[in-house]
Design a protein around this motif. Sequence first.
Motif, short mmCIF file in Angstrom:
data_model
loop_
_atom_site.label_atom_id
_atom_site.label_comp_id
_atom_site.label_asym_id
_atom_site.label_seq_id
_atom_site.Cartn_x
_atom_site.Cartn_y
_atom_site.Cartn_z
N PRO A 127 0.86 -1.42 0.02
CA PRO A 127 0.22 0.07 -0.02
C PRO A 127 0.91 1.20 0.02
O PRO A 127 1.87 1.49 0.63
CB PRO A 127 -0.82 -0.13 1.36
N PHE A 128 0.43 2.38 -0.59
CA PHE A 128 1.31 3.56 -0.71
C PHE A 128 1.48 4.04 0.49
O PHE A 128 2.10 4.74 0.97
CB PHE A 128 0.28 4.53 -1.71
N GLU A 129 0.34 4.03 1.59
CA GLU A 129 0.58 4.63 2.92
C GLU A 129 1.76 3.86 3.74
O GLU A 129 2.16 4.57 4.57
CB GLU A 129 -0.88 4.10 3.85
N ASP A 130 2.49 2.64 3.40
CA ASP A 130 3.32 2.12 4.05
C ASP A 130 4.67 2.45 3.28
O ASP A 130 5.91 2.14 3.83
CB ASP A 130 3.29 0.56 3.95
N ALA A 131 4.72 2.84 2.06
CA ALA A 131 5.67 2.97 1.19
C ALA A 131 6.92 3.82 1.84
O ALA A 131 7.87 3.69 1.78
CB ALA A 131 5.32 3.27 -0.29
N ALA A 132 6.29 5.26 2.08
CA ALA A 132 7.39 6.02 2.43
C ALA A 132 8.10 5.65 3.99
O ALA A 132 9.19 5.70 3.85
CB ALA A 132 6.63 7.30 3.02
N ALA A 133 7.19 5.09 4.70
CA ALA A 133 7.94 4.25 5.92
C ALA A 133 8.98 3.20 5.60
O ALA A 133 9.96 3.19 6.39
CB ALA A 133 6.84 3.65 6.90
N VAL A 134 8.56 2.45 4.76
CA VAL A 134 9.55 1.47 4.34
C VAL A 134 10.82 1.97 3.81
O VAL A 134 12.00 1.74 4.00
CB VAL A 134 8.93 0.30 3.20
N LEU A 135 10.72 3.10 3.14
CA LEU A 135 11.91 3.46 2.45
C LEU A 135 12.78 4.42 3.43
O LEU A 135 13.84 4.26 3.32
CB LEU A 135 11.15 4.70 1.10
N TYR A 136 11.80 5.06 4.41
CA TYR A 136 12.78 5.35 5.66
C TYR A 136 13.51 4.32 6.34
O TYR A 136 14.66 4.78 6.67
CB TYR A 136 11.86 6.16 6.64
N LEU A 137 12.90 3.25 6.67
CA LEU A 137 13.85 2.34 7.27
C LEU A 137 14.80 1.77 6.30
O LEU A 137 16.05 1.76 6.70
CB LEU A 137 12.83 0.90 7.13
N HIS A 138 14.45 1.82 5.01
CA HIS A 138 15.58 1.49 4.19
C HIS A 138 16.99 2.40 4.31
O HIS A 138 18.06 1.96 4.31
CB HIS A 138 15.09 1.12 2.71
N LEU A 139 16.75 3.74 4.18
CA LEU A 139 17.41 4.64 4.24
C LEU A 139 18.33 4.60 5.48
O LEU A 139 19.72 4.86 5.61
CB LEU A 139 17.02 5.94 3.79
N LYS A 140 17.61 4.41 6.71
CA LYS A 140 18.20 4.31 7.86
C LYS A 140 19.23 3.11 7.87
O LYS A 140 20.37 3.14 8.74
CB LYS A 140 17.03 3.92 8.84
N ILE A 141 18.68 2.12 7.23
CA ILE A 141 19.70 1.17 7.49
C ILE A 141 20.80 0.71 6.55
O ILE A 141 22.05 0.51 6.76
CB ILE A 141 18.80 -0.40 7.26
#
Length: 483
Positions: A234-248
Amino acid sequence: GLQSKLSANHILILSPNAAFEQYIADVLPELGEENVVSMVFEDLLHAYLKERKIQPQSRYLEAVVTDDAQADFIKKRMSFKSSEQFRLLMDQFVADLPLSEIRFEDISLDGQCIATKEEMRQWVLDRPQAPLAERLEQLGEYVLENLEASKGHVNGSEKNEVLQKVQNCTKLNVYYLYRKLWEKKALFRDMEKKSESAGDGCDLQGQSAEDAYAGCMRGIRKRTLENMESECMPFEDAAAVLYLHLKIYGSSRFRNIRQVIIDEAQDYTLLQYEIFRMIFPNAKYTVLGDVNQTLTRQKDLSFYEQVQNTLHKKRSSLVTLEKSFRCTNEILQFGLQFIKHRPQIQCFNRQGDEVAVRAFDQHEQYLKGIAMEAEACRSQGFRTVCLLCRTEKKCAFLYEELKSRIDLHRMEHNEIDCLEGVFLLPSYMAKGLEFDAVLICDADAKSFYSENDRKILYMESTRALHRLGVFCEGALTPLIGRQ
């Protein structure tokens, strides 16, 4: 001068949607800017999250502007997932990964222990500055040094075997981790406790951030975990997953970008601005927006201050534009009736036609009215005439009924095939665009009645340069004319 210092390929424009991007592409070459990179937020998602299909933003917006209980729940989920509270929770989760999710194992070769799991975990925890993935990669090097220290000469295949063992126990998958985050009851416990006492309603008005999600935290968690099972994220989760990705993982892909121009700035969340800061660490920002045109929730001028803090820019200035040069005076005044605190906007003295507002009782008359107005606009020489409905679904119905009467372009999947003629668009796709004439086609009391609907009408009205018509079947929305 500046032109030569800042070569165009260091500049990036973030557009609200593909239609706008195409519109810009038509304008920029005229300004001599062929090499400016233009992107939409979804391009950034796809650049980093290649493995998963992601729900298009237009699908998400369609669900949000479709006025029903489901839209409310989607807004609440999005609101929580882009909140400061949730971001801090993700930061905590990432910081704890070496303790909670990474299954370190003792590494041995030929029965001899080279590095214990505690030793490896400690080595990773002791270096919190670098992104986690980078530390895990360097951990391999550290274990190899141990190996060489203890064994003296080591051959290639032994090195590979040891590295493989380290990688096997430190592999990370950002989607798996995002699911794990939502499965961790303890992280959400305090919010859910409040939820017991608050019942299960979820009112975002007039509550502190802490309490705002209390009533529906359990529902949000349940739905998020269900949604993670589908193959399309879902689009609503995409930014959060991207944030996690960048953090990691960190990111060096866009380090050459020196200037980022963000249009329709009010439609991005602060979490998205955090993401921009991480992706474009060396850029200066030009942030352009109108807080009266948010589609999803209320914002006021303090929003720009929050953006400034999020982007960590010490020196910045806020410029408020008070002269409108787009619409005629009549169109601007009509649009301003939808804004509670009317801004002091003056219009460059450009007179035009009165705004025609027409309500029809009969369906046939209604269709005829729209078709005649569209034809009249074309025969007056207007290049672009845009018919607007609130949702894509309504556009589809109207298209079927009008296509035999007038030559009509429907915008499919954000793509405009040509920028001339009569178009049919859902409200959210018209953001940032302008047309010679606009016909709002569903201004009835059923479609527009709430406070939030005012902003949609304001945004739709102000897309028109020279002529605006407002049509409906049945009773006209009470938001028009009651000033």
